[in-house]
Design a protein around this motif. Structure first.
Motif, mmCIF file in Angstrom:
data_model
loop_
_atom_site.group_PDB
_atom_site.id
_atom_site.type_symbol
_atom_site.label_atom_id
_atom_site.label_comp_id
_atom_site.label_asym_id
_atom_site.label_seq_id
_atom_site.Cartn_x
_atom_site.Cartn_y
_atom_site.Cartn_z
ATOM 1 N N ILE A 109 0.830 -1.206 0.000
ATOM 2 C CA ILE A 109 0.000 0.000 0.000
ATOM 3 C C ILE A 109 0.860 1.250 0.000
ATOM 4 N N TRP A 110 2.049 1.206 0.623
ATOM 5 C CA TRP A 110 2.902 2.394 0.662
ATOM 6 C C TRP A 110 3.482 2.725 -0.716
ATOM 7 N N ASN A 118 -0.860 -6.816 3.037
ATOM 8 C CA ASN A 118 -1.743 -5.966 2.240
ATOM 9 C C ASN A 118 -3.204 -6.100 2.638
ATOM 10 N N GLY A 127 -4.148 -7.019 5.728
ATOM 11 C CA GLY A 127 -4.299 -6.819 7.162
ATOM 12 C C GLY A 127 -4.388 -8.090 7.968
ATOM 13 N N PRO A 133 -1.545 3.265 -3.319
ATOM 14 C CA PRO A 133 -2.746 3.465 -2.495
ATOM 15 C C PRO A 133 -3.949 2.738 -3.086
ATOM 16 N N ARG A 134 -4.792 2.211 -2.224
ATOM 17 C CA ARG A 134 -5.901 1.397 -2.694
ATOM 18 C C ARG A 134 -7.043 2.208 -3.297
ATOM 19 N N SER A 147 5.412 4.046 7.849
ATOM 20 C CA SER A 147 3.987 3.746 7.850
ATOM 21 C C SER A 147 3.697 2.821 6.673
ATOM 22 N N HIS A 148 2.949 1.779 6.945
ATOM 23 C CA HIS A 148 2.621 0.826 5.886
ATOM 24 C C HIS A 148 1.503 1.343 4.988
ATOM 25 N N THR A 149 0.805 2.376 5.398
ATOM 26 C CA THR A 149 -0.348 2.843 4.626
ATOM 27 C C THR A 149 -0.148 4.215 3.996
ATOM 28 N N ARG A 150 0.960 4.870 4.285
ATOM 29 C CA ARG A 150 1.204 6.196 3.713
ATOM 30 C C ARG A 150 2.116 6.068 2.493
ATOM 31 N N GLU A 151 1.708 6.648 1.384
ATOM 32 C CA GLU A 151 2.481 6.518 0.156
ATOM 33 C C GLU A 151 3.830 7.221 0.295
#
Length: 601
Positions: free
Chosen positions: A161-162, A245, A247, A165-166, A478-482
């Motif tokens: 995801i980094w 990815n 979770g 983004p989904r 962060s695993h979710t911030r690009e």
């Protein structure tokens, strides 16, 4: 007689400029497996026309916002800009800019159903999406079977995801298919929830684009599975990325060894950093020069603290309690003769064994295709030694009539854009199999650009290459911030103006050229020369009937050196030189140069 080694010996041979010649003269488009019209969309970005650039990209490669972040970029090494300053145009990152900075969402218009034959597509990854999109645009009702709750394939389960983004995949995979009217049956696995034989009875054609997800085992120098490969703490790279990815619970220890140095390995080592690993190694059996990962990604991983060790092969995963991994034993290598891949074979050096202490081992040895659900015997499928269906290279059809396959499922794990190209080719083949007719291509045209003065407007050839802006190191955990923030609109315009626009060509009208050599004098890269007829190969088609001439000259243009500045056009006193854009458009071919009006920048 001229000495064949003399500088005055004949060395020029003219060719007829057919559409094929023009197309292959655009190296980025040749290099792209989907033959994206790169020059035109880069030209549009140079004018801040982001929406038009995005739509042109979507037409060619289906998921431009995704590919602008994740493409393997086979177009960039062959970019002619490399010959100017050693830095290609940022084709991939500019594709992202067209997606990021467009003004509108651009919902696709739903094509009417005009065909009475139905098609099923197995797998919602790159190949499946591309095939389904093109078949819907041809008027076929299409149903896609996807085992995950969302479409995207490796874009979702393999790319972190980094990096991607989904919301981008949701728009370009799920919402785009819905706009087009593709029916997607999510959470439906062929071979479990529905059988392939049933699909072949229900649909007139079936396309398998199921991807390549079964990990290869972790082997040592003897090609045998290493001892300890089944210990807790050992997990293959593609499986680990799938868990992180979506979770799901995944164990990533404080000290991590990544085995391999490909694209999956880069995603895994950088993901481990974001999940709290304190020490991450990438261990690769060949040299740094031979690692398959992109140089930029390797540099980013090193910037984030990953340690790379080369010319090492794993021989055993160690354990202190017989249950959990506690380390890996390696042996150092030297390089021998090239193997079947063309790379020098790593050879273990006795007496150089060493160990590293880790609690996670992530082998990234590539993947192969799951064939357990194919019902091979019942369908009479011809398969290779791995059980993968054999396909006709021209039609993409297997030995069973109406069953097609492609993408990574038949070709092996590669990259997104290659699978997109495969899916689009398969769609055309399926259309022909179902009785669809190829639409006639529009005739090729040469369009003269009026008052072409690009070289007098800006110093585009001296614009430096700029890496894509990214987060500072302190903000990357962060695993979710690009991680990559992307070019601003202004930066994208500037980087696009570095493009040489290779779809443009200089034309000299011999009927009004006075051989003054003014164009030769003004050319900044010495790509125009005036040569005597003796320099042209005897029998050249340009000079049939001129064998009795005792004098004369030819104007020679080196397309490889030309930067399309247009100074020669301005300098010519008789207007014998023009700048021409070649345009071709074919509904059945992925080759095209768009007929979008181009402004001179």
């Amino acid at each position: 007689m001229l000495d064949p080694d003399s500088e005055l010996s004949p060395r020029y041979q003219s060719v007829t400029t057919t559409p094929d010649w023009y197309q292959t003269n655009i190296p980025c488009q040749v290099g792209c497996p989907a033959h994206t019209d790169v020059a035109t969309y880069i030209g549009l970005i140079s004018q801040a026309r982001f929406d038009e650039a995005y739509l042109l990209n979507r037409k060619a490669n289906v998921v431009p916002g995704v590919l602008g972040r994740t493409c393997a970029r086979p177009c960039e090494p062959v970019c002619r800009r490399n010959k100017v300053d050693g830095k290609p145009i940022s084709i991939c990152w500019l594709k992202r800019a067209s997606a990021d900075h467009r003004e509108y969402r651009h919902h696709a218009e739903r094509p009417p159903v005009t065909k009475d034959k139905k098609v099923a597509v197995i797998g919602g990854g790159s190949a499946g999406l591309a095939c389904a999109r093109d078949l819907r645009e041809l008027g076929y009702p299409v149903t896609m079977y996807e085992q995950y709750p969302v479409a995207g394939g490796v874009m979702i389960n393999g790319i972190p995801i980094w990096r991607l983004p989904r919301d981008v995949t949701r728009e370009e995979c799920d919402e785009y298919m819905a706009d087009l009217g593709v029916e997607v049956k999510y959470n439906t696995r062929v071979g479990r929830d529905v059988q392939l034989t049933d699909l072949l009875k229900e649909y007139d054609a079936v396309y398998i684009g199921a991807g390549c997800y079964i990990p290869n085992p972790m082997t040592g120098p003897d090609n045998k599975v290493v001892k300890g490969a089944d210990l807790y703490g050992v997990e293959d790279g593609i499986g680990l990325l799938d868990k992180t990815n979506f979770g799901e619970p995944a164990f990533i220890g404080k000290r991590v060894a990544i085995i391999g140095a490909g694209f999956t390995a880069m995603d895994c080592c950088r993901t481990a950093i974001r999940f709290g690993a304190e020490k991450v190694y990438v261990m690769y059996r060949r040299s740094e020069e031979e690692q398959p990962a992109d140089e930029y990604e390797v540099d980013e991983a090193k910037f984030e603290g990953v340690e790379f060790q080369y010319l090492v092969s794993q021989t055993e995963v160690l354990s202190k309690d017989g249950v959990h991994a506690s380390g890996v034993r390696f042996v150092r290598n030297k390089l021998g003769d090239p193997d079947a891949s063309g790379r020098r074979r790593p050879i273990p050096v006795p007496g150089t064994e060493f160990e590293i202490e880790v609690d996670s081992v992530i082998p990234c040895f590539g993947q192969y295709s799951d064939t357990t659900w194919l019902q091979t015997e019942e369908l009479g499928l011809e398969v290779n030694k791995w059980g993968v269906p054999l396909i006709d290279v021209e039609t993409w059809m297997t030995s069973h009539a109406g069953l097609f396959a492609g993408g990574d499922y038949t070709q092996g794990a590669r990259n997104l854009i290659s699978a997109v190209g495969d899916g689009r080719d398969a769609a055309g083949a399926i259309n022909r199999y179902l009785g669809g007719q190829d639409l006639p291509a529009e005739p090729a045209e040469e369009i003269e650009l009026p008052d072409y003065r690009r070289g007098m407007v800006d110093n585009y050839e001296s614009i430096p290459h700029q890496l894509i802006p990214s987060l500072p190191l302190s903000e990357r955990y962060s695993h979710t911030r690009e991680t990559e923030t992307g070019y601003s609109p202004q930066e994208a315009v500037v980087q696009a103006r570095r493009c040489l626009q290779c779809q443009l060509n200089i034309m000299i009208d011999p009927s009004i050229c006075i051989l003054c050599s003014g164009c030769v004098d003004i050319c900044p890269y010495d790509c125009i020369s005036m040569e005597g007829l003796s320099r042209v190969v005897k029998g050249d088609p340009m000079h049939q009937g001129t064998s009795t001439w005792e004098g004369g000259a030819d104007m020679i243009i080196d397309e490889e050196k030309c930067i399309r500045c247009g100074l020669c056009v301005v300098r010519c006193p008789t207007d014998a030189i023009s700048m021409v854009q070649f345009e071709v458009s074919s509904p059945n071919s992925r080759w095209s140069v768009s007929k979008i009006p181009m402004l001179n920048v």
